[in-house]
Design a protein around this motif. Structure first.
Motif, mmCIF file in Angstrom:
data_model
loop_
_atom_site.group_PDB
_atom_site.id
_atom_site.type_symbol
_atom_site.label_atom_id
_atom_site.label_comp_id
_atom_site.label_asym_id
_atom_site.label_seq_id
_atom_site.Cartn_x
_atom_site.Cartn_y
_atom_site.Cartn_z
ATOM 1 N N GLY A 41 0.801 -1.201 0.000
ATOM 2 C CA GLY A 41 0.000 0.000 0.000
ATOM 3 C C GLY A 41 0.842 1.263 0.000
ATOM 4 N N MET A 42 0.392 2.270 -0.729
ATOM 5 C CA MET A 42 1.085 3.552 -0.785
ATOM 6 C C MET A 42 0.780 4.349 0.477
ATOM 7 N N THR A 43 1.795 5.005 1.028
ATOM 8 C CA THR A 43 1.635 5.860 2.205
ATOM 9 C C THR A 43 2.144 7.264 1.884
ATOM 10 N N LEU A 51 -0.903 1.766 -4.644
ATOM 11 C CA LEU A 51 0.092 0.715 -4.431
ATOM 12 C C LEU A 51 1.426 1.200 -4.970
ATOM 13 N N VAL A 52 2.499 0.728 -4.369
ATOM 14 C CA VAL A 52 3.831 0.946 -4.925
ATOM 15 C C VAL A 52 4.491 -0.404 -5.148
ATOM 16 N N ALA A 53 5.260 -0.485 -6.227
ATOM 17 C CA ALA A 53 6.088 -1.655 -6.498
ATOM 18 C C ALA A 53 7.496 -1.348 -6.003
ATOM 19 N N GLY A 62 13.868 -1.771 -1.016
ATOM 20 C CA GLY A 62 12.869 -0.778 -0.633
ATOM 21 C C GLY A 62 12.684 0.316 -1.670
ATOM 22 N N GLU A 63 13.535 0.347 -2.697
ATOM 23 C CA GLU A 63 13.407 1.370 -3.738
ATOM 24 C C GLU A 63 12.071 1.223 -4.448
ATOM 25 N N ILE A 64 11.368 2.332 -4.644
ATOM 26 C CA ILE A 64 10.079 2.330 -5.326
ATOM 27 C C ILE A 64 10.311 2.448 -6.824
ATOM 28 N N ILE A 65 9.779 1.487 -7.581
ATOM 29 C CA ILE A 65 9.983 1.491 -9.031
ATOM 30 C C ILE A 65 8.656 1.536 -9.796
ATOM 31 N N ASN A 103 0.894 -6.497 -13.263
ATOM 32 C CA ASN A 103 0.665 -6.984 -11.901
ATOM 33 C C ASN A 103 -0.064 -5.942 -11.056
ATOM 34 N N MET A 104 0.346 -4.670 -11.175
ATOM 35 C CA MET A 104 -0.294 -3.619 -10.384
ATOM 36 C C MET A 104 -1.758 -3.451 -10.775
#
Length: 291
Positions: A18-20, A53-55, A60-63, A95-96
């Motif tokens: 989940g995106m925060t 959502l974040v991938a 931990g890097e957000i791509i 996927n997202m």
């Protein structure tokens, strides 16, 4: 890229979560790489109204990012679908979006597709339902548009909220109560008022490189022009953007006002939104992501 690096990439675990609020800086950075105008404040505005959502990599890097907004029990819009260029082609976007569709069972889902994203959306069952034209510029002209007798333009106030929600629902076919309430509280707005009630509304707020006009809904094209012209007159000389459905037939007029068409995207949906026969029309989007 060497074979060794390719193997490392294939073996890297990519997770969705989940995106925060803490992710918004990285998300904003991804959109800047694409040349999108979204500020950190714009991402925050959209997260307050929806979910995301974040991938991420194991580090931990957000791509990748995706966001969605539920409007009542039947409808939702999806947007801000981004995958870091170095990680495209690994099924992250698929996927997202597939995950979001599972989280929105029974809803008609709409999005505005860039040419690069359209093949993916078609593969996942989205079909074209319309075209949105992006206009922007410094608003060199803002003629006074005469309203019919008994109609007047005035600022939106808090007691207009329920009437605005009802008008917006009639124009869009969706229950966007939370969005309209957020705009009443945190954007500038005007309505066309009569003794019989509201006949149109428009909002304007800071976005990207300047101001964004939208959403706009009214009963006639001339009313929509009056609502839009008000903001061009207010912020003429500053950067202004507006996103309009082709069906609004405003593109030529906006060009004349100094807001030039610079881009076109396709609206796509899993199933069309059904709008009952009524006098209300939707002339400008809240944003390409929100619809």
């Amino acid at each position: 890229m060497s074979l060794e690096n390719a193997n490392v990439r294939e073996q890297t675990a990519i997770n969705l979560r989940g995106m925060t609020e803490e992710d918004l800086g990285a998300a904003s950075g991804l959109s800047k790489v694409l040349g999108w105008p979204h500020r950190l404040e714009d991402w925050d505005f959209m997260l307050r109204l929806g979910r995301g959502l974040v991938a991420t990599l194991e580090s931990g890097e957000i791509i990748g990012t995706i966001m969605w907004w539920s409007f009542g029990e039947r409808h939702a819009t999806v947007g801000l679908i981004i995958v870091n260029g170095a990680w495209q082609g690994h099924g992250i976007g698929t996927n997202m979006l597939t995950t979001v569709r599972r989280l929105l069972p029974g809803r008609s889902i709409s999005l505005n597709a860039t040419p690069a994203g359209q093949p993916l959306y078609e593969k996942l069952g989205f079909v074209p339902t319309g075209i949105v034209e992006q206009h922007q510029g410094n608003g060199v002209s803002s003629p006074i548009i005469a309203l019919d007798e008994g109609q007047r333009l005035r600022p939106i106030v808090q007691y207009d909220l329920q009437d605005l929600i009802a008008f917006d629902r009639a124009a869009t076919g969706m229950d966007r109560s939370a969005l309209v309430e957020e705009l009443v509280q945190n954007a500038k707005g005007v309505v066309i008022d009569t003794e019989e009630g509201i006949r149109g509304y428009s909002f304007c707020r800071r976005f990207g490189w300047g101001w964004l006009i939208g959403p706009v809904a009214a009963e006639t094209t001339e009313q929509a022009k009056a609502l839009i012209s008000h903001w061009i007159g207010t912020y003429g000389g500053e950067f202004i953007r507006i996103d309009t459905p082709t069906s609004s037939c405003l593109s030529g007029w906006l060009d004349e006002m100094g807001l030039i068409r610079v881009d076109v995207v396709n609206t796509m949906s899993t199933e069309p939104v059904v709008i009952s026969e009524n006098a209300r029309q939707y002339f400008a989007l809240t944003s390409q992501a929100l619809g």
